[in-house]
Write an enzyme that holds these catalytic residues in place. Structure first.
Site, PDB file in Angstrom:
ATOM      1  N   GLU A 337      64.459  92.763  38.517  1.00 14.40           N
ATOM      2  CA  GLU A 337      64.966  91.604  39.249  1.00 14.40           C
ATOM      3  C   GLU A 337      66.485  91.710  39.290  1.00 14.40           C
ATOM      4  OE1 GLU A 337      63.921  86.825  39.339  1.00 14.40           O
ATOM      5  OE2 GLU A 337      62.737  88.233  38.178  1.00 14.40           O
ATOM      6  N   GLU A 620      64.992  82.297  29.528  1.00 18.54           N
ATOM      7  CA  GLU A 620      64.575  81.781  30.830  1.00 18.54           C
ATOM      8  C   GLU A 620      63.635  80.588  30.678  1.00 18.54           C
ATOM      9  OE1 GLU A 620      62.433  83.487  34.893  1.00 18.54           O
ATOM     10  OE2 GLU A 620      62.080  84.498  32.987  1.00 18.54           O
TER      11      GLU A 620
END
Length: 771
Positions: A337, A620
């Site tokens: 990502e 996260e």
């Protein structure tokens, strides 16, 4: 722009372009201007040019390509010289995006270099340029990629094997590098190591970071050292990197056999705390260190308190910013990502500007954001946006409220922190297009985003909001309420930005739009009793913080807000967009004690839970590791995501008590308004602002509070006193209310203060420490 004809395409060995040239003399002011398609590293007479990493950086390459300028007279000599420019895939063409739909050759399929050597800065005398007379060949870098890592075969000596080809290229897209390129930070030594059951050695550097390992090895030619990267250990204490998904995130070094050999990757970086090393053949690793890299290298703020978990949380946020401020503000530095997610950046921008000088970093990124904005005003989910030129597998990857709002929020924070009115004027047209786009999603003041990914106006809502127990999930804000809230917030702020920029007509139009949204929000989402429609923490936090609740319903809504927190046992019930608003909203409505309890509680979900679980960066997910050590679903689980670290803005602005003044920005006027959380006493913080150092510290001894603060030498101060602060004395003089025009220098405020009564619940208190 010349392409090495030795290049065979993405995923193949890296290539170089080179040229031998002669100089009659070295004048002492020679400068090399250089850029590339892909990544480059340049050498003159065998010596490296500059110390920047991952050049020319990452931009919207089809519209904006950075070039660097380096003084190089110290590398040149009279007579024969040789320049080599090493080239690799980088962000240009190595894998972008994830899962079953990776994108390769995102911005082009050919690596190339462009350079010119001039006699002096600004000189028209050109000593050397790239053209088709340059040579090319393969490099020891056999494969590299941002997600992949790097394979380096030291047995291979670069040699000329082909020529070069000039590519069609519009030099008008070249821009001088607008911010500090990534640089190396101080290396981190190994803090412990062990050998696993398969004979591989695992090294722990004690700190999750973005960067590379540097190794020193000895051994026979052809022996190989392989390094895998991981952020955490699994429940059984074993090396783990399942959350990296399709990112190989490894390096391989094949020895030349020529004595002591040193290596660190050239064209990639990883996110990691641990590495697992496998040696094949006759080789011995004699040294290994972790070398963090970042585009923000100077720390501009500090915060310490009586609670070591809080202090570590602040440090974790700093490390997450460093690891994710590598060319662009990425979400994470480890998995497949590493993208410039706009939602993460907009909620963290204020914190980022405290922790580092992020002005040029954000200016460069916002300019790319304007390039990536769609014609109808939609802002992409990520920037630079790999899907803009490759929409097939990711259609409609743009247009989410809370994410696209980065187009105005980031410039607004730059204005607050640096007094940067130029960036406001530059991006105002893009901001207005965004606000009009959000209005157009449902053609009116109530925004009803579609649920389907890729549909026009799809919204992430309050991303990763904890849902609570499956037997009775906690209420979460609806996408329509979240989108409508953000339309109001955006219209209000962009109207103010238009006023600052002198665009009166736009300011008036957007002010009118905001008024319509506010009236519609009250009609649609606030019941006659004052309860918000979704009755969740995010709805109340955003609505209170941005004054969307009518005065006659405020007291009732406060009660509902408190109940929403009670239902979670005093734990967080917010996601990416609600979390930064949660504590400021509670303080705003006078619930300082409740804000402190929520912040200080140490169970999941909570800021301090992850610190207790050994985090050295921000996670996260609130539940990224379960209390028993179980790893959460690796399909979306990063241990280095700065978004929830936005709470550090609250620590500085509320607990330490200093912030910029929107009416006199750039800390020309510093507002001091401390919020006393007795459990944190003593508190000490600072920020090196554009106007000089701001400092604040306080101690609470019973009801007596001493608050010492420093106004920067090029600014002035404003002290705002809470009505609950009694017998206040500033520098020995009685004061109350608001004190303006405080001179630069050190000042002392003393007052008496009764700490709020903590909210009771069954069992241990909310902020009780776990033994």
């Amino acid at each position: 722009m010349v392409r090495p004809q030795a290049d065979q395409g993405v995923g193949t060995p890296a290539s170089f372009v080179a040229k031998s040239f002669s100089l009659e003399a070295v004048g002492g002011g020679e400068v090399l201007h250089i850029s590339a398609l892909g990544l480059y590293r340049a050498f003159i007479n065998g010596q490296r040019v500059g110390n920047d990493l991952l050049t020319p950086g990452w931009t919207a390459y089809d519209a904006r390509l950075s070039y660097q300028s380096y003084p190089v007279s110290h590398l040149l000599r009279a007579g024969e010289n040789r320049i080599e420019i090493w080239l690799a895939d980088g962000w240009l063409r190595s894998q972008m995006m994830w899962g079953g739909s990776p994108i390769f050759n995102t911005w082009g399929d050919r690596i190339a270099a462009i350079a010119e050597l001039r006699a002096a800065p600004g000189s028209e005398t050109t000593l050397l340029v790239t053209d088709e007379s340059w040579e090319s060949g393969e490099l020891p870098v056999r494969k590299s990629g941002i997600y992949f890592g790097e394979v380096f075969d030291a047995r291979i000596v670069p040699k000329v094997a082909a020529g070069t080809e000039a590519l069609p290229f519009d030099t008008a897209i070249l821009v001088p590098h607008e911010t500090t390129p990534p640089r190396e930070l101080a290396p981190l030594p190994v803090v412990r190591s062990w050998t696993d059951a398969d004979g591989r050695t695992v090294y722990d550097f004690g700190q999750n970071a973005g960067g590379n390992v540097a190794i020193t090895v000895t051994g026979a030619a052809g022996a190989k050292v392989s390094v895998e990267h991981g952020e955490v250990l699994d429940k059984d204490g074993q090396f783990y990197n399942g959350n990296y998904r399709t990112a190989a995130a490894r390096i391989e070094y094949i020895l030349s056999g020529n004595g002591k050999e040193h290596y660190r990757p050239y064209f990639t970086f990883q996110g990691y705390r641990y590495v697992r090393v496998t040696i094949e053949g006759d080789a011995r690793l004699t040294d290994i260190v972790s070398v963090p890299i970042s585009s923000v290298t100077e720390v501009k703020a500090s915060f310490t308190s009586a609670n070591p978990l809080v202090d570590r949380l602040f440090l974790n946020t700093l490390w997450s910013q460093r690891a994710n401020f590598i060319e662009v503000p990425t979400d994470c530095p480890q998995r497949d990502e590493r993208l410039g997610w706009t939602g993460d950046a907009q909620v963290f921008a204020g914190t980022a500007c405290y922790l580092a000088d992020a002005q040029s970093f954000f200016r460069k990124w916002v300019r790319d954001l304007v390039v990536d904005q769609r014609e109808d005003g939609a802002v992409p989910h990520v920037c630079p946006d790999p899907t803009r030129l490759n929409p097939k597998d990711y259609p409609g990857f743009f247009g989410s409220t809370g994410w696209g709002d980065a187009i105005w929020m980031v410039p607004w924070q730059m204005y607050l922190h640096y007094g940067d009115t130029a960036i406001l004027a530059e991006t105002l047209p893009a901001m207005v297009k965004w606000v009009d786009f959000v209005w157009s999603i449902s053609d009116g003041p109530i925004v009803s985003p579609p649920r389907a990914w890729g549909a026009r106006g799809f919204s992430f809502g309050d991303w990763l909001q904890p849902g609570g127990p499956s037997a009775k999930p906690l209420p979460t804000i609806g996408d329509d309420a979240a989108a409508t809230l953000y339309l109001y917030i955006a219209a209000t702020h962009v109207a103010e930005i238009a006023r600052i920029s002198g665009d009166v007509a736009t300011a008036e139009r957007l002010t009118g739009m905001a008024a319509q949204v506010k009236e519609a929000f009250g009609r649609e989402f606030i019941t006659p009793s004052g309860r918000l429609a979704y009755d969740d923490q995010t709805s109340y936090a955003l609505a209170f913080l941005h004054d969307l609740i009518p005065e006659d319903k405020r007291e009732a809504a406060k009660g509902y807000f408190r109940n929403a927190i009670k239902r979670t046992d005093g734990r967080i019930g917010t996601g990416f967009i609600g979390t930064p608003a949660l504590l400021p909203a509670l303080v705003k409505i006078g619930e300082v004690g409740l804000a402190a309890e929520m912040f200080l509680q140490e169970e999941v979900p909570g800021w301090l839970y992850q610190v207790k679980m050994g985090a050295t960066t921000i996670w996260e997910r609130w539940d990224a590791i379960q209390p028993d050590g179980t790893i959460y679903n690796p399909q979306m689980n990063s241990y280095n995501h700065y978004a929830y670290g936005a709470v550090c803005q609250w620590l500085l602005e509320a607990v330490a008590g200093f912030r910029p003044d929107a009416n006199d920005p750039g800390f020309a006027n510093v507002v001091f308004e401390p919020v006393i959380v007795p459990e944190l006493s003593p508190v000490k913080a600072h920020h090196d602002s554009p106007k000089g150092r701001i400092a604040a510290e306080w101690t609470a001894d019973g009801e007596a509070v001493r608050y010492a603060f420093t106004v920067p030498e090029a600014g002035k101060g404003c002290l705002v006193l809470n009505a609950a602060y009694r017998d206040a004395m500033l520098d020995g003089r009685p004061v109350s209310g608001t004190v303006d025009g405080i001179a630069p220098g050190a000042h002392v405020l003393t007052f008496n203060y009764s700490a709020p009564v903590r909210h009771k619940k069954d069992g241990p208190s909310i902020n009780a420490r776990t033994p």
